[in-house]
Design an enzyme around this catalytic site. Structure first.
Site, PDB file in Angstrom:
ATOM      1  N   ASP A 133       0.908  -1.369   0.053  1.00 15.49           N
ATOM      2  CA  ASP A 133       0.011  -0.236  -0.033  1.00 15.49           C
ATOM      3  C   ASP A 133       0.896   1.217   0.000  1.00 15.49           C
ATOM      4  OD1 ASP A 133      -2.689   1.213   2.183  1.00 15.49           O
ATOM      5  OD2 ASP A 133      -2.401   1.327  -0.061  1.00 15.49           O
ATOM      6  N   LYS A 135       1.598   4.554  -1.246  1.00 17.34           N
ATOM      7  CA  LYS A 135       1.205   5.436  -1.823  1.00 17.34           C
ATOM      8  C   LYS A 135       1.677   6.859  -0.965  1.00 17.34           C
ATOM      9  CE  LYS A 135      -3.327   4.647   0.335  1.00 17.34           C
ATOM     10  NZ  LYS A 135      -4.354   3.989   0.279  1.00 17.34           N
ATOM     11  N   ASN A 138       0.766   7.400   2.603  1.00 19.49           N
ATOM     12  CA  ASN A 138       1.474   6.733   3.437  1.00 19.49           C
ATOM     13  C   ASN A 138       2.974   6.976   3.714  1.00 19.49           C
ATOM     14  OD1 ASN A 138      -1.049   5.259   4.295  1.00 19.49           O
ATOM     15  ND2 ASN A 138      -0.454   3.394   2.867  1.00 19.49           N
ATOM     16  N   ASP A 151       2.153   3.352   8.254  1.00 22.14           N
ATOM     17  CA  ASP A 151       0.996   2.550   8.341  1.00 22.14           C
ATOM     18  C   ASP A 151       1.069   1.318   7.492  1.00 22.14           C
ATOM     19  OD1 ASP A 151      -2.174   3.375   6.882  1.00 22.14           O
ATOM     20  OD2 ASP A 151      -1.535   2.130   8.229  1.00 22.14           O
ATOM     21  N   THR A 168      -7.006   3.689  -2.464  1.00 17.35           N
ATOM     22  CA  THR A 168      -6.801   4.248  -3.839  1.00 17.35           C
ATOM     23  C   THR A 168      -6.439   3.323  -4.890  1.00 17.35           C
ATOM     24  OG1 THR A 168      -5.596   6.021  -2.533  1.00 17.35           O
ATOM     25  CG2 THR A 168      -6.039   6.412  -5.017  1.00 17.35           C
TER      26      THR A 168
END
Ligand code: 400
Length: 281
Positions: A133, A135, A138, A151, A168
């Site tokens: 994840d 992105k 984060n 995160d 997302t």
């Protein structure tokens, strides 16, 4: 002996951010004066969303990692109604806000962040952890402007086969959309997305409708706008990461050896302008 921490060990400062399951506060540990970020998650919320195993995995994974570009989870504790994670404080905040404010980054800044992230991901993969994840939301920046992956809510040990689409969709790799077994290489794909977004200000497959984005991703419908002007080496790196066949994506080691990275990345991982450093001294 391991000290049992509690909220009374900290002076709670301002509220600095929040996500789906918790709020983050600036805090200072009373004995040492050490500044940390406390992520407070309410157990009631955990029950409601059946999130225990998720949080347990996040804690176990992030606590096991120790890398300059991975946000440290120092310790955690809980009382009747809350679970509290004691996290490293990243004093320059969320990368995506800095990116939105700047519009896009210079090639030096973008290459420095990509090199740092490749190093952090190589470390995570060596520890059998896939973040899945990565992105801008984060990613955080510490006081020196060094990037920190935060995160680990969606991180997994390598054998995990969970396929719930999360957050997302711009950053999803084709194999995650096509629900094929995904492996470490999803993080390499995401690094290509991030590199593009750092240089152009928005992710490569963005579209008004989600279905169009998904279609553009599975087709790897990659185009490079003529502005801002981006070097051909940068485009070469992006084109070698946004490859549908996950086995053909540039490895993290090869990213760090790529000419564009060698030429542009700051070895220290920090790109803040000298005058800013003087101000903080
Ligand atoms: C990445 C999301 C995740 N966040 C964390 O774990 C987080 C952990 C952690 N450590 N330090 C942080 N720092 C900040 O959030 C921060 C934000 C803005 C700041 N500034 C504003 C602009 N100004 C010019 C400079 C100061 C400074 C620090 C955060 S967030 C999360 C996940 C779930 C629930 C809550 C939070």
């Amino acid at each position: 002996a391991r000290q049992e921490w509690s909220m009374s060990d900290f002076e709670i400062g301002r509220y600095i951010g929040e996500g789906k399951f918790g709020k983050v506060y600036l805090a200072r540990e009373k004995q040492s004066g050490y500044v940390v970020a406390l992520k407070v998650i309410y157990k009631a919320k955990l029950e409601k969303y059946r999130f225990h195993s998720h949080l347990r995995r996040e804690i176990e994974i992030q606590h096991s990692l120790n890398h300059p570009n991975v946000l440290r989870l120092f310790t955690w504790f809980h009382d009747e109604e809350r679970v509290v994670l004691v996290l490293e404080y990243a004093a320059r905040g969320e990368l995506y806000k800095v990116l939105r404010a700047a519009g896009c980054f210079t090639e030096r800044t973008a290459a420095t962040y990509v090199a740092s992230l490749a190093g952090a991901l190589a470390y995570c993969h060596k520890k059998q952890v896939i973040h899945r994840d990565i992105k801008p939301e984060n990613l955080l920046l510490d006081i020196e402007g060094r990037i920190k992956i935060a995160d680990f809510g969606w991180a997994a040990r390598s054998n995990a086969k969970r396929h719930t689409l999360c957050g997302t969709i711009d950053y999803l790799a084709p194999e995650m959309i096509e629900k094929k077994a995904h492996d470490y290489a999803v993080d390499n794909w995401t690094l290509g997305i991030l590199c593009y977004e750092f240089l152009y200000g928005s992710p490569p497959f963005e579209a008004d409708e989600q279905d169009d984005t998904l279609r553009r991703i599975v087709r790897v419908d990659l185009t490079f706008p003529s502005t801002p002007c981006v070097s051909s080496e940068a485009k070469d790196l992006i084109s070698k990461l946004l490859v549908k066949d996950s086995s053909k994506r540039l490895s993290l080691e090869d990213i760090m050896k790529h000419p564009w990275i060698k030429k542009n990345a700051e070895p220290s991982g920090s790109c803040i302008k000298q005058r800013e450093v003087k101000k903080t001294k």
